[in-house]
Design an enzyme around this catalytic site. Structure first.
Site, PDB file in Angstrom:
ATOM      1  N   GLU A  62      12.719   2.538   1.260  1.00 33.50           N
ATOM      2  CA  GLU A  62      12.699   3.527   0.176  1.00 33.50           C
ATOM      3  C   GLU A  62      13.574   4.718   0.554  1.00 33.50           C
ATOM      4  O   GLU A  62      13.781   5.002   1.743  1.00 33.50           O
ATOM      5  CB  GLU A  62      11.250   3.979  -0.052  1.00 33.50           C
ATOM      6  CG  GLU A  62      11.099   5.017  -1.153  1.00 33.50           C
ATOM      7  CD  GLU A  62       9.651   5.224  -1.593  1.00 33.50           C
ATOM      8  OE1 GLU A  62       8.730   4.726  -0.920  1.00 33.50           O
ATOM      9  OE2 GLU A  62       9.447   5.898  -2.625  1.00 33.50           O
ATOM     10  N   ASN A 108       6.853   0.839 -10.467  1.00 40.76           N
ATOM     11  CA  ASN A 108       6.089   0.865  -9.212  1.00 40.76           C
ATOM     12  C   ASN A 108       4.887   1.801  -9.372  1.00 40.76           C
ATOM     13  O   ASN A 108       5.037   2.919  -9.887  1.00 40.76           O
ATOM     14  CB  ASN A 108       6.973   1.401  -8.078  1.00 40.76           C
ATOM     15  CG  ASN A 108       6.161   1.759  -6.829  1.00 40.76           C
ATOM     16  OD1 ASN A 108       5.718   0.875  -6.099  1.00 40.76           O
ATOM     17  ND2 ASN A 108       5.927   3.050  -6.599  1.00 40.76           N
ATOM     18  N   GLU A 109       3.743   1.354  -8.944  1.00 45.59           N
ATOM     19  CA  GLU A 109       2.526   2.189  -8.978  1.00 45.59           C
ATOM     20  C   GLU A 109       2.460   2.983 -10.286  1.00 45.59           C
ATOM     21  O   GLU A 109       2.308   4.208 -10.283  1.00 45.59           O
ATOM     22  CB  GLU A 109       2.445   3.105  -7.742  1.00 45.59           C
ATOM     23  CG  GLU A 109       2.324   2.303  -6.456  1.00 45.59           C
ATOM     24  CD  GLU A 109       1.854   3.078  -5.232  1.00 45.59           C
ATOM     25  OE1 GLU A 109       1.755   4.316  -5.285  1.00 45.59           O
ATOM     26  OE2 GLU A 109       1.567   2.416  -4.211  1.00 45.59           O
ATOM     27  N   TYR A 143      -2.812  -0.012   1.806  1.00 46.15           N
ATOM     28  CA  TYR A 143      -2.485   0.608   3.093  1.00 46.15           C
ATOM     29  C   TYR A 143      -3.734   0.673   3.975  1.00 46.15           C
ATOM     30  O   TYR A 143      -4.846   0.863   3.489  1.00 46.15           O
ATOM     31  CB  TYR A 143      -1.934   2.020   2.876  1.00 46.15           C
ATOM     32  CG  TYR A 143      -0.489   1.997   2.398  1.00 46.15           C
ATOM     33  CD1 TYR A 143       0.550   1.781   3.286  1.00 46.15           C
ATOM     34  CD2 TYR A 143      -0.178   2.143   1.044  1.00 46.15           C
ATOM     35  CE1 TYR A 143       1.875   1.743   2.856  1.00 46.15           C
ATOM     36  CE2 TYR A 143       1.136   2.104   0.603  1.00 46.15           C
ATOM     37  CZ  TYR A 143       2.163   1.903   1.517  1.00 46.15           C
ATOM     38  OH  TYR A 143       3.469   1.855   1.101  1.00 46.15           O
ATOM     39  N   GLU A 169       3.608  -3.623  -0.791  1.00 45.09           N
ATOM     40  CA  GLU A 169       3.460  -2.486   0.129  1.00 45.09           C
ATOM     41  C   GLU A 169       2.184  -2.712   0.920  1.00 45.09           C
ATOM     42  O   GLU A 169       1.095  -2.800   0.342  1.00 45.09           O
ATOM     43  CB  GLU A 169       3.394  -1.149  -0.628  1.00 45.09           C
ATOM     44  CG  GLU A 169       4.737  -0.742  -1.190  1.00 45.09           C
ATOM     45  CD  GLU A 169       4.760   0.645  -1.828  1.00 45.09           C
ATOM     46  OE1 GLU A 169       4.019   1.537  -1.352  1.00 45.09           O
ATOM     47  OE2 GLU A 169       5.515   0.819  -2.792  1.00 45.09           O
ATOM     48  N   GLN A 217       7.280   0.810   6.112  1.00 44.76           N
ATOM     49  CA  GLN A 217       8.591   0.513   5.604  1.00 44.76           C
ATOM     50  C   GLN A 217       9.480   0.122   6.774  1.00 44.76           C
ATOM     51  O   GLN A 217       9.113   0.324   7.912  1.00 44.76           O
ATOM     52  CB  GLN A 217       9.158   1.729   4.889  1.00 44.76           C
ATOM     53  CG  GLN A 217       8.322   2.114   3.668  1.00 44.76           C
ATOM     54  CD  GLN A 217       9.013   3.141   2.766  1.00 44.76           C
ATOM     55  OE1 GLN A 217      10.165   3.519   2.991  1.00 44.76           O
ATOM     56  NE2 GLN A 217       8.309   3.599   1.759  1.00 44.76           N
TER      57      GLN A 217
HETATM   58  O1  AHR Z   1       5.388   3.776   0.988  1.00 46.63           O
HETATM   59  C1  AHR Z   1       5.151   5.091   0.640  1.00 46.63           C
HETATM   60  C2  AHR Z   1       4.620   5.229  -0.784  1.00 46.63           C
HETATM   61  O2  AHR Z   1       3.366   4.640  -0.879  1.00 46.63           O
HETATM   62  C3  AHR Z   1       5.412   4.528  -1.865  1.00 46.63           C
HETATM   63  O3  AHR Z   1       6.483   5.281  -2.305  1.00 46.63           O
HETATM   64  C4  AHR Z   1       4.411   4.364  -2.959  1.00 46.63           C
HETATM   65  O4  AHR Z   1       4.680   3.272  -3.788  1.00 46.63           O
HETATM   66  C5  AHR Z   1       3.098   4.260  -2.214  1.00 46.63           C
HETATM   67  O5  AHR Z   1       2.132   5.090  -2.729  1.00 46.63           O
END
Ligand code: AHR
Length: 497
Positions: free
Chosen positions: A26, A173-174, A240, A297, A346
């Site tokens: 990103e 995205n999101e 995450y 992600e 990432q």
């Molecule tokens: O990876 C960091 C961020 O996490 C990304 O930009 C977003 O899609 C997610 O919330």
């Protein structure tokens, strides 16, 4: 006492899609700028502005697919700002990530040049949150149309005669959060509209990817599948791993104790439940499993390194991250029928990166080494493996001590990968190898282990954690007995003689 298991070498469980080993890059912090792109005038060795050392390291782990340009950045990115002569490209503010100036020097052409150098497939994420249907439609025309058209002519004027082959395209995205704070009902309708104008030109077939849920938001998946399933090829999931549930103080990347080690691995193992439950909803609307689930992600998210810009999300990477990687890849393998791609967040210098850079220096993280050990599973046939997990306990709580996966590659070699979560003691595993019809095998091994739970590499000591040859196993009369070091990721290869 040994943990007992059975590997049925003649019971295939489907192909492990190589795209499960995908990455995400990103416009965030030092991922693109400095981590990948140094520009054509840099003293750091590069090819067309892209760092040679980073490309070399990434080719070694065979990255199959790369997602770009975000993330949250995707829904404020206007692709036309990033084409044409660099000196005239628009300078904008990267509002999500540190409010820094984005000079748009890394744009569509540079990203596709990166994919060319990496020999990986591009996965481009379009803008729904602040973009238009026309803008997205024209991007796909610019990328993939070879005939005469306004976008195709523009691409040619910018130096690219032939269209690129682009398969994977994400529609937002999101969009439940940074991508527009939408309700699933609203996004599902927008998704249907936007994807209509993503055309398949000249035999290029776009794999349309709808924005999926955050973590355990099962309602999002339900609504998307109910309203838009026939229009998508894949649906995403973001998850995450944090050591705590507190986003304000997530816990540190190094210098943590066993409590954080344990809680982080516990959180990582939740991926299994998330995939199972989202897949169950998808099964209701898509029993044939035409639609893929893409975890585009995933990875650990800690407090940033002290003294670094909070919006840059720069964190160290330890043996804990190595274990998170191994157990997560094992889970993805288990779900290979539905999960067709995953992209760790990432690639360089951001979150659970495989590579960290500092000026011209580069280091490979423990996470990198697990990707290296596991690359043998890409496109291999997963094999039926059952193994007693044992238990690793702390403060009355329990985790599996060992998780494992196995596959057979195109050359007939068997690969067994074992993650040992307990940092305090070794574990012995005894595997019955069945279905080999008396063929004799030669085994070899390699392991990644650390001498502390936060063992990591630094620019001063870049090889403190690295894989080493491993011989603590015995292969006798169809039985494989392995003694796993504490907190380790071990790969065994069995080749027919
Ligand atoms: O990876 C960091 C961020 O996490 C990304 O930009 C977003 O899609 C997610 O919330």
């Amino acid at each position: 006492m040994a943990l007992k298991g059975v590997l049925n070498a003649d019971a295939g469980k489907g192909t492990i899609n190589r795209n499960l080993y995908g990455h995400f890059s990103e416009h965030l912090g030092r991922c693109i700028y400095e981590g990948i792109w140094v520009g054509e005038d840099s003293d750091i060795p590069h090819t067309n502005g892209i760092r040679n050392d980073v490309v070399k390291a990434l080719k070694q782990i065979k990255i199959p697919v790369l997602r770009w340009p975000g993330g949250c950045f995707a829904d404020e990115y206007h692709w036309m700002d990033g084409i044409g002569p660099k000196e005239t490209r628009k300078r904008m503010i990267n509002t999500h990530w540190g409010g820094v100036v984005e000079n748009n020097h890394f744009g569509t052409h540079e990203f596709l040049e990166l994919c060319r150098q990496l020999e990986c497939e591009p996965y481009i994420n379009g803008n729904v949150g602040s973009g238009t249907v026309r803008e997205m439609s024209e991007w796909v025309e610019y990328l993939t149309f070879g005939g005469e058209s306004p976008m195709s002519e523009l691409r040619k004027r910018n130096g690219q005669e032939q269209p690129w082959a682009v398969t994977y395209f994400g529609v937002g995205n999101e969009n439940w959060g940074c991508g527009g704070n939408m309700r699933p009902e609203y996004y599902a309708d927008l998704y249907r509209q936007y994807q209509t104008y993503i055309r398949n030109y000249d035999g290029n077939r776009i794999h349309r990817i709808a924005c999926g849920a955050n973590s355990n938001d099962y309602n999002w998946t339900e609504v998307l599948m109910r309203q838009a399933a026939p229009f998508m090829d894949s649906l995403t999931l973001h998850y995450y791993t944090l050591p705590t549930d507190n986003w304000q103080d997530k816990g540190n990347a190094t210098g943590f104790g066993e409590v954080e080690w344990f809680s982080t691995l516990k959180q990582a193992l939740k991926m299994d439940e998330l995939i199972t439950r989202h897949s169950t909803i998808m099964d209701k609307y898509d029993p044939e499993r035409r639609i893929g689930l893409i975890v585009d992600e995933w990875g650990t998210w800690y407090n940033v390194e002290p003294g670094t810009v909070p919006g840059f999300l720069y964190q160290q990477n330890t043996m804990r991250d190595a274990l998170v990687t191994g157990v997560t890849l094992n889970i993805f393998h288990e779900h290979n029928e539905r999960v067709r791609m995953a992209n760790i967040a990432q690639m360089v210098n951001v979150l659970q990166a495989v590579i960290l850079t500092e000026g011209e220096k580069l280091l490979l993280t423990p996470t990198y080494h697990v990707f290296d050990l596991y690359k043998v599973h890409q496109d291999a046939e997963r094999l039926d493996l059952t193994l007693e997990a044992g238990s690793y306990t702390l403060d009355g709580q329990e985790l599996p001590a060992v998780t494992a996966t196995a596959s057979r590659d195109g050359e007939g070699k068997l690969h067994i990968s074992l993650c040992h979560l307990n940092p305090n003691a070794a574990a012995t595993v005894e595997l019955d190898l069945r279905g080999l019809a008396g063929s004799s095998m030669t085994a070899s091994g390699i392991t990644l282990k650390g001498n502390s739970i936060d063992a990591h590499n630094t620019f001063e000591q870049p090889e403190a954690v690295k894989p080493e040859p491993f011989a603590d196993f015995e292969l006798l009369n169809g039985k494989l007995t392995v003694t796993l070091p504490p907190m380790s990721v071990t790969a065994l290869e069995l080749s027919p003689n």
